[in-house]
Scaffold this active site. Structure first.
Site, mmCIF file in Angstrom:
data_model
loop_
_atom_site.group_PDB
_atom_site.id
_atom_site.type_symbol
_atom_site.label_atom_id
_atom_site.label_comp_id
_atom_site.label_asym_id
_atom_site.label_seq_id
_atom_site.Cartn_x
_atom_site.Cartn_y
_atom_site.Cartn_z
ATOM 1 N N ASP A 66 2.277 -13.588 -10.371
ATOM 2 C CA ASP A 66 2.120 -12.273 -9.731
ATOM 3 C C ASP A 66 3.461 -11.564 -9.597
ATOM 4 O O ASP A 66 3.598 -10.378 -9.944
ATOM 5 C CB ASP A 66 1.480 -12.416 -8.340
ATOM 6 C CG ASP A 66 0.025 -12.866 -8.400
ATOM 7 O OD1 ASP A 66 -0.446 -13.160 -9.504
ATOM 8 O OD2 ASP A 66 -0.630 -12.918 -7.339
ATOM 9 N N ALA A 93 -6.795 -8.685 -1.485
ATOM 10 C CA ALA A 93 -7.959 -8.350 -2.318
ATOM 11 C C ALA A 93 -7.786 -8.844 -3.751
ATOM 12 O O ALA A 93 -8.535 -8.447 -4.637
ATOM 13 C CB ALA A 93 -8.190 -6.841 -2.300
ATOM 14 N N GLY A 94 -6.799 -9.686 -4.003
ATOM 15 C CA GLY A 94 -6.630 -10.239 -5.345
ATOM 16 C C GLY A 94 -5.801 -9.385 -6.264
ATOM 17 O O GLY A 94 -5.643 -9.695 -7.447
ATOM 18 N N LEU A 95 -5.241 -8.290 -5.743
ATOM 19 C CA LEU A 95 -4.481 -7.378 -6.609
ATOM 20 C C LEU A 95 -2.973 -7.499 -6.404
ATOM 21 O O LEU A 95 -2.212 -6.575 -6.690
ATOM 22 C CB LEU A 95 -4.944 -5.927 -6.401
ATOM 23 C CG LEU A 95 -6.434 -5.671 -6.667
ATOM 24 C CD1 LEU A 95 -6.763 -4.201 -6.507
ATOM 25 C CD2 LEU A 95 -6.846 -6.163 -8.060
ATOM 26 N N GLY A 96 -2.556 -8.649 -5.905
ATOM 27 C CA GLY A 96 -1.116 -8.927 -5.851
ATOM 28 C C GLY A 96 -0.346 -8.133 -4.816
ATOM 29 O O GLY A 96 0.821 -7.807 -5.026
ATOM 30 N N SER A 97 -0.977 -7.864 -3.659
ATOM 31 C CA SER A 97 -0.241 -7.114 -2.627
ATOM 32 C C SER A 97 0.975 -7.912 -2.164
ATOM 33 O O SER A 97 2.052 -7.356 -1.955
ATOM 34 C CB SER A 97 -1.159 -6.782 -1.446
ATOM 35 O OG SER A 97 -1.503 -7.943 -0.708
ATOM 36 N N SER A 98 0.809 -9.231 -2.027
ATOM 37 C CA SER A 98 1.934 -10.038 -1.528
ATOM 38 C C SER A 98 3.091 -10.007 -2.529
ATOM 39 O O SER A 98 4.256 -9.906 -2.137
ATOM 40 C CB SER A 98 1.492 -11.479 -1.271
ATOM 41 O OG SER A 98 1.028 -12.082 -2.455
ATOM 42 N N LYS A 110 -1.123 -6.064 -9.357
ATOM 43 C CA LYS A 110 -1.472 -6.602 -10.688
ATOM 44 C C LYS A 110 -2.934 -6.998 -10.769
ATOM 45 O O LYS A 110 -3.618 -7.149 -9.748
ATOM 46 C CB LYS A 110 -0.589 -7.807 -11.034
ATOM 47 C CG LYS A 110 -0.731 -8.987 -10.031
ATOM 48 C CD LYS A 110 -1.868 -9.932 -10.319
ATOM 49 C CE LYS A 110 -2.617 -10.287 -9.099
ATOM 50 N NZ LYS A 110 -3.134 -11.312 -8.531
ATOM 51 N N GLU A 122 6.943 -14.872 -2.113
ATOM 52 C CA GLU A 122 5.600 -15.380 -2.395
ATOM 53 C C GLU A 122 5.411 -16.777 -1.809
ATOM 54 O O GLU A 122 4.339 -17.096 -1.295
ATOM 55 C CB GLU A 122 5.362 -15.416 -3.916
ATOM 56 C CG GLU A 122 4.983 -14.067 -4.521
ATOM 57 C CD GLU A 122 3.516 -13.734 -4.269
ATOM 58 O OE1 GLU A 122 3.204 -13.278 -3.146
ATOM 59 O OE2 GLU A 122 2.697 -13.903 -5.174
HETATM 60 N N1 ATP Z 1 1.210 -3.461 2.738
HETATM 61 C C1 ATP Z 1 1.580 -4.599 3.300
HETATM 62 N N2 ATP Z 1 2.343 -4.611 4.411
HETATM 63 C C2 ATP Z 1 2.735 -5.772 4.958
HETATM 64 N N3 ATP Z 1 2.400 -6.995 4.493
HETATM 65 C C3 ATP Z 1 1.646 -7.050 3.393
HETATM 66 C C4 ATP Z 1 1.212 -5.863 2.731
HETATM 67 N N4 ATP Z 1 0.493 -6.236 1.658
HETATM 68 C C5 ATP Z 1 0.478 -7.594 1.655
HETATM 69 N N5 ATP Z 1 1.154 -8.092 2.687
HETATM 70 C C6 ATP Z 1 1.331 -9.537 3.000
HETATM 71 O O1 ATP Z 1 0.700 -10.282 1.963
HETATM 72 C C7 ATP Z 1 -0.405 -11.052 2.487
HETATM 73 C C8 ATP Z 1 -1.574 -10.998 1.507
HETATM 74 O O2 ATP Z 1 -1.265 -11.807 0.429
HETATM 75 P P1 ATP Z 1 -2.324 -12.664 -0.363
HETATM 76 O O3 ATP Z 1 -1.553 -13.336 -1.418
HETATM 77 O O4 ATP Z 1 -3.147 -13.487 0.558
HETATM 78 O O5 ATP Z 1 -3.286 -11.567 -1.022
HETATM 79 P P2 ATP Z 1 -3.008 -10.629 -2.291
HETATM 80 O O6 ATP Z 1 -1.593 -10.809 -2.734
HETATM 81 O O7 ATP Z 1 -3.418 -9.265 -1.925
HETATM 82 O O8 ATP Z 1 -4.017 -11.211 -3.366
HETATM 83 P P3 ATP Z 1 -3.712 -12.182 -4.654
HETATM 84 O O9 ATP Z 1 -2.616 -13.111 -4.231
HETATM 85 O O10 ATP Z 1 -4.984 -12.904 -4.917
HETATM 86 O O11 ATP Z 1 -3.338 -11.254 -5.745
HETATM 87 C C9 ATP Z 1 -0.742 -10.420 3.815
HETATM 88 O O12 ATP Z 1 -1.267 -11.419 4.682
HETATM 89 C C10 ATP Z 1 0.613 -9.894 4.295
HETATM 90 O O13 ATP Z 1 1.346 -10.920 4.931
HETATM 91 C C1 MEV Z 2 -4.772 -17.822 -7.428
HETATM 92 C C2 MEV Z 2 -3.459 -17.479 -8.136
HETATM 93 O O1 MEV Z 2 -3.497 -18.122 -9.412
HETATM 94 C C3 MEV Z 2 -3.343 -16.002 -8.410
HETATM 95 C C4 MEV Z 2 -3.294 -15.105 -7.216
HETATM 96 O O2 MEV Z 2 -3.148 -13.756 -7.656
HETATM 97 C C5 MEV Z 2 -2.323 -18.015 -7.318
HETATM 98 C C6 MEV Z 2 -1.003 -17.990 -8.050
HETATM 99 O O3 MEV Z 2 -0.963 -17.938 -9.272
HETATM 100 O O4 MEV Z 2 0.030 -18.075 -7.351
HETATM 101 MG MG MG Z 3 -0.824 -12.734 -3.272
#
Ligand code: ATP
Ligand code: MEV
Ligand code: MG
Length: 444
Positions: free
Chosen positions: A199, A138-143, A7, A188
């Site tokens: 997210d 990277a901020g694109l909601g991988s988790s 996202k 999450e």
């Molecule tokens: N492809 C993947 N395989 C396994 N684990 C993953 C994968 N992608 C994300 N994760 C898990 O999610 C964590 C990253 O989540 P984090 O919320 O810190 O960043 P994000 O979701 O990419 O960014 P944001 O929350 O800002 O959108 C990783 O440390 C890992 O535990």
């Molecule tokens: C930083 C934040 O607002 C967005 C992360 O994608 C955290 C959250 O809403 O859970």
């Molecule tokens: Mg995340």
């Protein structure tokens, strides 16, 4: 096999954690999860998450099922769970203790927490293989996208969720999406600590949402923005990784030190999102050249970013991208997601000359930044059940090898039947769009 999108938060990251409104849209980058039965006498559970170098197995019978089968413990099966049960987390921690690195540990914790609550001792031995095209941290909601995949796959496997079928009504689809979303939120919580839920909500439902949880004891107010405009966005990754949990904790610490000032920043962020929402919903909204609407949305993006800087969640690399974009004069930039690195979005002016954009591309890539080609507002969680593909006009079970080789492979154009799978020059390849091969829960 299931998949779910990453996202982009267009307005309102961080403030959304404090009950303010946010607008987020699903990305075309997605995570995919394949569940394969494991044959043989050993009752194993295997996680294969090659993107983070995690390959770990547990014996199903040796898991702490007793902790998870306290009478009444599963009563919240389909309900929203507000916080993690510390007894359950304590029971899982020894199981992930020998997994190196926090990135892998929290991913395994999220999986085991969901598996132990949603599953049962009699669950079939399976491998859970996950691949994602969403950049990690990277901020694109991988988790969120992996949490949605895990939630949907486990509930489908345990028989507590319906696959989408033709004729499913919007209210039936909504119920299933709610179940998926509630448990994705649990994932999450395992990864983030204190997520707002925006997210996982947009990753589950897809398209775009206006999200607000003014009262933490009540469910969030979610407005699905079906008419979300196709905004011309530039998405750039600083490639500086960071953890959302750490950044969210940083804002909490600022709030405790400068409470009234920080609260007023968060309040202003709420006003920004509300104003942006009213602009987007204006019946005369247009994003074409000369329209005043895009300028106003752009100004709100710039103000939102300024406030995020003041919360301490920008990063010199994000500021460098903004400097390059501002210098080229092509649009308005803000960080997206938790910040601290990760990605920026730029709302592009509609009348910018292609040569100026090309020049900017070169500058960005010379400085090591990566630009993504993606569209916003795509489908939410999807299901391919059974996980079969059409190979040479025969239905074959998608194996782990086929899955690993095919997901994320670029250039799988040349549609030979939607979702068909075949041997490309470099191995298995999905020809066509995996997402359109899946079925989706549709709300309208
Ligand atoms: N492809 C993947 N395989 C396994 N684990 C993953 C994968 N992608 C994300 N994760 C898990 O999610 C964590 C990253 O989540 P984090 O919320 O810190 O960043 P994000 O979701 O990419 O960014 P944001 O929350 O800002 O959108 C990783 O440390 C890992 O535990
Ligand atoms: C930083 C934040 O607002 C967005 C992360 O994608 C955290 C959250 O809403 O859970
Ligand atoms: Mg995340």
């Amino acid at each position: 096999m299931v998949s779910a999108p990453g996202k982009v938060i267009v307005y309102g990251e961080h403030s959304v954690v404090y009950g303010k409104a946010a607008i987020a849209a699903a990305l075309s980058l997605r995570s995919y999860l394949l569940v394969t039965p494991l044959l043989g006498i050993t009752r194993k559970l295997t996680l294969r998450f090659p993107d983070i170098g995690l390959d770990h197995s547990w014996h199903i019978d040796s898991l702490p099922w007793d902790t998870f089968s306290v009478p009444g413990e599963k009563k919240f099966y389909f309900d929203a769970v507000e916080r993690l049960d510390t007894n359950l987390v304590d029971a899982i921690n020894p199981l992930v203790a020998d997994i190196p690195g926090n990135v892998r540990k929290v991913a395994a914790l999220a999986f085991l927490y969901m598996y132990l609550v949603l599953g049962s001792k009699d669950a079939p031995a399976s491998a859970y293989t996950l691949r994602s095209t969403v950049p990690i941290g990277a901020g694109l909601g991988s988790s969120a996208s992996i949490s949605v995949c895990l939630s949907a796959a486990l509930q489908l496997q345990m028989g507590t969720l319906d696959t989408p079928y033709s004729g499913m009504t919007a209210s039936e689809a909504l119920l299933e999406l709610k179940r998926i979303n509630n448990w994705a939120f649990v994932g999450e919580m395992c990864i983030h600590g204190n997520p707002s839920g925006v997210d996982n909500t947009v990753s589950t439902g897809g398209r775009a949402v206006l999200f607000k949880r003014a009262d933490p004891t009540l469910p969030p107010q979610v407005t699905h923005l079906s008419g979300f405009p196709e905004l011309p966005l530039l998405l750039v990754n600083t490639k500086h990784p960071r953890s959302t949990a750490v950044l969210v904790a940083g804002v909490r610490s600022l709030l405790s030190k400068h409470e009234s000032i920080t609260r007023s920043v968060l309040e202003t962020m709420d006003l920004i999102t509300i104003e942006a929402h009213s602009i987007i919903c204006d019946p005369d909204f247009s994003s074409s050249a000369g329209s005043p609407y895009l300028d106003r949305l752009g100004e709100l993006i710039r103000i939102n970013h300024g406030l995020l800087i003041s919360l301490g969640v920008s990063h010199p690399k994000l500021e460098r991208i903004r400097e390059l974009v501002d210098h080229a004069g092509v649009g308005w930039t803000k960080l997206t997601g938790a910040g601290g690195g990760g990605c920026s979005i730029t709302l592009l002016r509609p009348d910018v000359e292609q040569s100026i954009l090309d020049e900017l591309d070169v500058k960005l890539s010379n400085e090591g930044f990566e630009k993504y080609k993606t569209t916003l507002g795509g489908d939410g969680v999807g299901v391919l059940w059974p996980a079969v593909a059409n190979v040479d006009n025969k239905e074959v079970q998608i194996t782990e090898d086929m899955f690993l080789a095919a997901v994320g492979v670029e250039g799988a154009e040349g549609l030979v039947g939607v979702g068909a799978l075949g041997k490309g020059d470099t191995g298995w390849k999905f020809w066509g769009d995996l997402v359109s091969a899946e079925s989706h829960f549709t709300l309208h």
